[in-house]
Design an enzyme around this catalytic site. Sequence first.
Site: not given
Length: 213
Positions: A121, A140
């Site tokens: 991420k 996320d």
Amino acid sequence: MKRQARALEILSRLKNRYPAPQSELDWTTPWELLAATMLSAQCTDVRVNKVTPELFRRWPDPPAMAQADPAEVEKVIHSAGFFRQKTKNLIGEATIIINDYDGEVPRTMKDLTRLPGVARKTANIVLSNAFGIQEGVAVDTHVKRLAFRMGLTTSTDVKKIEQDLMKLFPKPDWGDANHMLVLFGRHVCPARTPRCNDCEMNDICPKRGVKTK
DNA sequence: ATCCCGAGGG
DNA sequence: CCCTCTGGAT
């Protein structure tokens, strides 16, 4: 509607709402973006932006951060939560960047994810926003929730969700897709009380897993 | 699966 | 009080 068609329609409507999507984290250098993104774990960007001015003033680059006193860093980032772990991450990242990458934030997924506190991420955000490299889709908490609700994935595993989104969205849109989904999640489709009645995706959204009070 | 961790909202 | 916030490591 078929998943692929729905994905492109959702992307089109998101672009209409957010013509120039961008992160709301404040940063000026790749190092600052890396630090701010790591700090944003389980914490709003508003609160990250509250601590980063002093953080970047006192320790502006990897050489400074590698020499920082952990107790001092902990004080500065305390309100962002997870402050002990995040302090270790900051100093650890700076140290590796000095020792192994000549002081420059690395530009590959493989190298970035060697840094403590950095997984796909955070690496995707840095690659896309700082270097313009479309390596993947940053997944996320917002992207995870919306992708599931909108029927773009049936998985709850972030790596599988990323693979699904990479197939559904054109590569040039991968970076923007993250920003648009995060903004849309905050503005229209938050975790607790999604505003389905006011939502322009209403007609095409399966609303999977939407909590109805 | 669990832990790390503070702050704001409902 | 409980949930959530642009996660990651063990």
